[in-house]
Design a protein around this motif. Structure first.
Motif, PDB file in Angstrom:
ATOM      1  N   ARG A 136      -8.124   2.054  -5.217  1.00  0.00           N
ATOM      2  CA  ARG A 136      -9.395   2.783  -5.227  1.00  0.00           C
ATOM      3  C   ARG A 136      -9.248   4.146  -4.559  1.00  0.00           C
ATOM      4  O   ARG A 136      -9.822   5.152  -5.023  1.00  0.00           O
ATOM      5  CB  ARG A 136     -10.464   1.960  -4.517  1.00  0.00           C
ATOM      6  N   ILE A 137      -8.491   4.193  -3.473  1.00  0.00           N
ATOM      7  CA  ILE A 137      -8.270   5.467  -2.780  1.00  0.00           C
ATOM      8  C   ILE A 137      -7.526   6.438  -3.689  1.00  0.00           C
ATOM      9  O   ILE A 137      -7.850   7.638  -3.731  1.00  0.00           O
ATOM     10  CB  ILE A 137      -7.486   5.231  -1.469  1.00  0.00           C
ATOM     11  N   CYS A 138      -6.552   5.935  -4.435  1.00  0.00           N
ATOM     12  CA  CYS A 138      -5.805   6.788  -5.371  1.00  0.00           C
ATOM     13  C   CYS A 138      -6.737   7.359  -6.447  1.00  0.00           C
ATOM     14  O   CYS A 138      -6.627   8.537  -6.813  1.00  0.00           O
ATOM     15  CB  CYS A 138      -4.668   6.003  -6.012  1.00  0.00           C
ATOM     16  N   LYS A 179      -5.597  -3.441  -3.106  1.00  0.00           N
ATOM     17  CA  LYS A 179      -6.756  -3.140  -3.953  1.00  0.00           C
ATOM     18  C   LYS A 179      -7.483  -1.892  -3.470  1.00  0.00           C
ATOM     19  O   LYS A 179      -7.887  -1.043  -4.270  1.00  0.00           O
ATOM     20  CB  LYS A 179      -7.712  -4.343  -3.974  1.00  0.00           C
ATOM     21  N   LYS A 180      -7.656  -1.778  -2.157  1.00  0.00           N
ATOM     22  CA  LYS A 180      -8.310  -0.592  -1.615  1.00  0.00           C
ATOM     23  C   LYS A 180      -7.450   0.647  -1.836  1.00  0.00           C
ATOM     24  O   LYS A 180      -7.972   1.755  -2.042  1.00  0.00           O
ATOM     25  CB  LYS A 180      -8.593  -0.784  -0.125  1.00  0.00           C
ATOM     26  N   THR A 181      -6.143   0.473  -1.802  1.00  0.00           N
ATOM     27  CA  THR A 181      -5.238   1.597  -2.039  1.00  0.00           C
ATOM     28  C   THR A 181      -5.418   2.159  -3.440  1.00  0.00           C
ATOM     29  O   THR A 181      -5.427   3.381  -3.641  1.00  0.00           O
ATOM     30  CB  THR A 181      -3.782   1.152  -1.835  1.00  0.00           C
ATOM     31  N   TYR A 183      -6.621  -5.995   6.834  1.00  0.00           N
ATOM     32  CA  TYR A 183      -7.867  -6.112   6.083  1.00  0.00           C
ATOM     33  C   TYR A 183      -8.534  -4.751   5.822  1.00  0.00           C
ATOM     34  O   TYR A 183      -9.504  -4.681   5.077  1.00  0.00           O
ATOM     35  CB  TYR A 183      -8.856  -7.029   6.816  1.00  0.00           C
ATOM     36  N   THR A 184      -8.020  -3.681   6.430  1.00  0.00           N
ATOM     37  CA  THR A 184      -8.601  -2.361   6.172  1.00  0.00           C
ATOM     38  C   THR A 184      -7.852  -1.598   5.089  1.00  0.00           C
ATOM     39  O   THR A 184      -8.452  -0.812   4.348  1.00  0.00           O
ATOM     40  CB  THR A 184      -8.613  -1.514   7.455  1.00  0.00           C
ATOM     41  N   ILE A 185      -6.530  -1.793   4.987  1.00  0.00           N
ATOM     42  CA  ILE A 185      -5.726  -1.092   3.979  1.00  0.00           C
ATOM     43  C   ILE A 185      -5.006  -2.130   3.132  1.00  0.00           C
ATOM     44  O   ILE A 185      -3.855  -2.480   3.386  1.00  0.00           O
ATOM     45  CB  ILE A 185      -4.729  -0.119   4.625  1.00  0.00           C
ATOM     46  N   THR A 186      -5.673  -2.635   2.138  1.00  0.00           N
ATOM     47  CA  THR A 186      -5.102  -3.610   1.218  1.00  0.00           C
ATOM     48  C   THR A 186      -4.674  -2.912  -0.073  1.00  0.00           C
ATOM     49  O   THR A 186      -5.117  -1.792  -0.362  1.00  0.00           O
ATOM     50  CB  THR A 186      -6.128  -4.704   0.895  1.00  0.00           C
ATOM     51  N   GLU A 242      -2.204   5.597   6.381  1.00  0.00           N
ATOM     52  CA  GLU A 242      -1.860   4.175   6.185  1.00  0.00           C
ATOM     53  C   GLU A 242      -0.747   3.744   7.122  1.00  0.00           C
ATOM     54  O   GLU A 242      -0.799   2.675   7.725  1.00  0.00           O
ATOM     55  CB  GLU A 242      -1.474   3.959   4.722  1.00  0.00           C
ATOM     56  N   SER A 296       0.812  -1.211   0.000  1.00  0.00           N
ATOM     57  CA  SER A 296       0.000   0.000   0.000  1.00  0.00           C
ATOM     58  C   SER A 296       0.848   1.263   0.000  1.00  0.00           C
ATOM     59  O   SER A 296       0.558   2.222  -0.729  1.00  0.00           O
ATOM     60  CB  SER A 296      -0.940  -0.004   1.207  1.00  0.00           C
TER      61      SER A 296
END
Length: 406
Positions: free
Chosen positions: A148-150, A144-146, A139-142, A126, A62
């Motif tokens: 999406r955040i970008c 894939k989620k990173t 499990y909160t900052i994976t 993060e 991340s």
């Protein structure tokens, strides 16, 4: 762009003749040298960041994805905005790039700047979660989620920069003898809504993030500087039995052999080398904390340089807007544009310096950079004992790694 065009009174004072807009040869040469060096280092460095993170699976975490997002913003500034600034150094008036570029350049510049600050805030959050709540971070900052955040960061940054498409004005200021119109490009915020917008952006995308980043990294630094931080309740701790088992595993024979000398079980020509109790296995928790400290210190340097490099442009822009015309013109046309150029150099330097920081402060980035450039890192040959020690330490560290490191 707005640092050059935000003072309408300054323009009224220097618009009399085109000749006044020609900078001295000395200023042009020095500016060109700085721009070329910054451009080459920035483009190569940021492209290397994209390459090493995207092409190395062990760097796909991340934090590094956020740094990739930061490099994309820096590349936008270097590739689209910096050549225009260099052209304006040679030909300040008339504007030669048309209305589309007049509006697009400030929009991209401010979108990239706001995306950069939001990315720095995201990576600070993060790191805070990863260090203080490592199990929760899994499990909160994976990755894939990173990603999406970008994407959300760029959506917010571009949306917040839309007013610059309207504030940038492509206007005619003269007509040549042949009937050709001469255009100038300026970003004006002389209306009340525009002033409110500019001040709001300064607060939301500069001052407020500064306080948030200082607070987050202060808490992270305090947590890391404690041997057993109270905030980090979810980390893996080695108990006494586990350490004893590790010591027993670590105390191995380096040279194997079968019995050749009666009851001794050892060949007569050597005595097996064993690791004594003093040579304990390295503490994996301490090694992990050392890695995390290095990452956090690197990010703190990145944040500090970001605000230091962008502060002159913010201050000069406010001075152009709210300062008196007499104070501005006391510098002369050459002095005003030299001040603008200095602010731009600081801004563009911020877009090129991050890969250098990664290379200096991150061993993984430095190794990946050298590998990408075809330079193999020369390592001294270690004896058999050192190899076993390093292998064991790496194994134990990986077994307790709670979060990805840069």
């Amino acid at each position: 762009m707005d640092s050059l065009n935000s003072s309408e009174s300054m323009y009224q004072a220097v618009n009399n003749t085109v000749d006044e807009y020609k900078l001295s040869s000395y200023t042009i040469i020095i500016t060109t040298v700085f721009y070329v060096i910054i451009f080459i280092l920035g483009v190569i460095g940021n492209v290397l960041v994209l390459f090493v993170v995207c092409c190395n699976k062990d760097m796909g975490n991340s934090t590094n994805y956020f740094l990739v997002n930061l490099s994309v913003a820096d590349l936008l500034v270097l590739v689209f905005c910096m050549p225009v600034a260099l052209l304006e150094t040679y030909i300040i008036r008339p504007w030669l790039l048309g209305e589309v570029m007049c509006k697009l350049v400030p929009f991209l510049e401010y979108s990239a700047s706001q995306a950069s600050i939001l990315t720095l805030v995201a990576v600070a959050i993060e790191r805070f979660v990863a260090i203080c709540y490592p199990l929760k971070a899994q499990y909160t900052i994976t990755p894939k989620k990173t990603v999406r955040i970008c994407g959300l960061i760029w959506l917010i940054a571009c949306g917040a920069s839309i007013p610059y498409l309207f504030m940038a004005q492509h206007t005619t200021y003269d007509i040549t003898e042949n009937g050709d119109e001469l255009y100038e490009c300026g970003t004006y915020n002389d209306s009340l809504p525009a002033e409110i917008y500019v001040v709001s952006c300064a607060v939301i995308f500069f001052l407020l993030p500064l306080f948030v980043l200082v607070g987050l990294y202060l808490r992270v630094s305090l947590a890391l500087n404690k041997k057993m931080p109270a905030q980090c309740n979810n980390r893996v701790v080695f108990n006494k039995k586990t350490q004893e088992a590790a010591d027993e595993e670590y105390s191995m024979e380096i040279y194997g052999g079968t019995s050749h000398d009666g009851d001794s079980g050892n060949p007569p020509e050597y005595t097996p080398l064993r690791v004594t109790s003093r040579q304990r296995a390295p503490d994996p928790f301490r090694a992990q904390m050392k890695m995390r400290k290095r990452v956090v210190y690197m990010l703190i340097v990145v944040v500090a340089l970001f605000f230091i490099c962008l502060l002159p442009q913010r201050v000069v822009s406010l001075w152009f807007k709210y300062g008196s015309a007499e104070q501005q013109m006391s510098l002369g046309v050459e002095g005003v544009y030299t001040l603008v150029i200095i602010c731009r150099i600081f801004t563009y330097m911020n877009s090129s310096i991050n890969p250098i920081i990664y290379n200096i402060m991150s061993t993984k980035f430095r190794t990946a950079f050298l590998r990408a450039l075809g330079i193999k890192k020369i390592r001294k040959r270690q004896d058999t004992t050192s190899s076993h020690n390093s292998s064991f330490a790496t194994t134990r560290l990986n077994s307790v790694q709670a979060s990805s490191m840069v």
